[in-house]
Design a protein around this motif. Structure first.
Motif, PDB file in Angstrom:
ATOM      1  N   TYR A   3       0.806  -1.262   0.007  1.00  0.00           N
ATOM      2  CA  TYR A   3       0.013   0.024   0.113  1.00  0.00           C
ATOM      3  C   TYR A   3       0.896   1.263  -0.001  1.00  0.00           C
ATOM      4  N   CYS A  19      -0.776  -0.251  11.966  1.00  0.00           N
ATOM      5  CA  CYS A  19      -0.130  -1.140  11.024  1.00  0.00           C
ATOM      6  C   CYS A  19       0.315  -2.312  11.956  1.00  0.00           C
ATOM      7  N   PRO A  20       0.362  -3.550  11.563  1.00  0.00           N
ATOM      8  CA  PRO A  20       0.702  -4.702  12.326  1.00  0.00           C
ATOM      9  C   PRO A  20       2.137  -4.960  11.922  1.00  0.00           C
ATOM     10  N   SER A  21       2.575  -4.611  10.813  1.00  0.00           N
ATOM     11  CA  SER A  21       3.927  -4.652  10.307  1.00  0.00           C
ATOM     12  C   SER A  21       4.997  -3.394  10.685  1.00  0.00           C
ATOM     13  N   ALA A  23       5.074  -0.645   9.398  1.00  0.00           N
ATOM     14  CA  ALA A  23       5.678  -0.390   7.995  1.00  0.00           C
ATOM     15  C   ALA A  23       5.462   1.058   7.879  1.00  0.00           C
ATOM     16  N   ILE A  24       4.569   1.943   8.647  1.00  0.00           N
ATOM     17  CA  ILE A  24       4.347   3.241   8.625  1.00  0.00           C
ATOM     18  C   ILE A  24       5.147   4.145   9.207  1.00  0.00           C
ATOM     19  N   ILE A  33       4.866   4.500   4.004  1.00  0.00           N
ATOM     20  CA  ILE A  33       4.560   3.335   3.975  1.00  0.00           C
ATOM     21  C   ILE A  33       5.929   2.519   3.319  1.00  0.00           C
ATOM     22  N   CYS A  38       5.598  -3.491   4.339  1.00  0.00           N
ATOM     23  CA  CYS A  38       4.107  -3.802   4.132  1.00  0.00           C
ATOM     24  C   CYS A  38       3.758  -5.026   3.614  1.00  0.00           C
ATOM     25  N   ASN A  40       0.757  -6.044   3.302  1.00  0.00           N
ATOM     26  CA  ASN A  40      -0.705  -6.089   3.023  1.00  0.00           C
ATOM     27  C   ASN A  40      -1.699  -6.617   4.090  1.00  0.00           C
ATOM     28  N   CYS A  41      -1.314  -6.597   5.271  1.00  0.00           N
ATOM     29  CA  CYS A  41      -1.829  -7.229   6.401  1.00  0.00           C
ATOM     30  C   CYS A  41      -2.152  -8.616   6.425  1.00  0.00           C
ATOM     31  N   PRO A  49      -6.916  -4.703   5.016  1.00  0.00           N
ATOM     32  CA  PRO A  49      -5.515  -3.844   5.307  1.00  0.00           C
ATOM     33  C   PRO A  49      -5.928  -2.667   6.192  1.00  0.00           C
ATOM     34  N   GLN A  50      -5.184  -2.484   7.353  1.00  0.00           N
ATOM     35  CA  GLN A  50      -5.787  -1.647   8.426  1.00  0.00           C
ATOM     36  C   GLN A  50      -5.738  -0.279   8.012  1.00  0.00           C
ATOM     37  N   CYS A  51      -4.406   0.035   7.388  1.00  0.00           N
ATOM     38  CA  CYS A  51      -4.301   1.463   7.017  1.00  0.00           C
ATOM     39  C   CYS A  51      -5.305   2.045   6.245  1.00  0.00           C
TER      40      CYS A  51
END
Ligand code: SF4
Ligand code: SF4
Length: 111
Positions: A3, A19-21, A23-24, A33, A38, A40-41, A49-51
């Protein structure tokens, strides 16, 4: 494809914390991002995707398209949708045509 955050983002920073990773990142006070991080969740506890899901704007956070023309038509449709009145559309295309034809004739003269 990861994303990405677009220029429609209003920098509310809501996505950064969900964001679980991780990445942001915030770069120069704007969220960004990291495409390497990322995922993509996928493989997280979330099904979407949470974002994008939590973004208060319509297209502040979008999936990067891999197909050139798919991307091109998205931009075209987005720009066209901003032209709300028929007169605006006529004026827009006339201006576009005049500018394009002028540049084209300049190129022909210089060649
Ligand atoms: S899609 Fe998921 S992993 Fe990628 S930036 Fe958004 S919240 Fe993070
Ligand atoms: S949630 Fe949307 S508007 Fe807020 S910082 Fe993230 S991309 Fe920008």
């Amino acid at each position: 494809m990861a994303y990405k955050i677009t220029n429609k983002c209003i920098s509310c920073d809501l996505c950064k914390n969900v964001c679980p990773s991780n990445a942001i990142k915030i770069i120069d006070e704007r969220p960004w991002i990291d495409p390497e991080l990322c995922k993509n969740c996928i493989d997280s506890v979330y099904s979407v995707p949470q974002c994008k899901a939590g973004c208060p704007t319509y297209d502040g956070c979008v999936k990067i398209k891999s197909d050139y023309w798919e991307n091109w038509f998205d931009i075209y449709k987005n720009l066209k949708s901003q032209l709300t009145h028929k007169n605006d559309q006529t004026e827009y295309w006339e201006k576009w045509f005049n500018t394009y034809s002028q540049k084209y004739s300049e190129q022909l003269q210089n060649s």
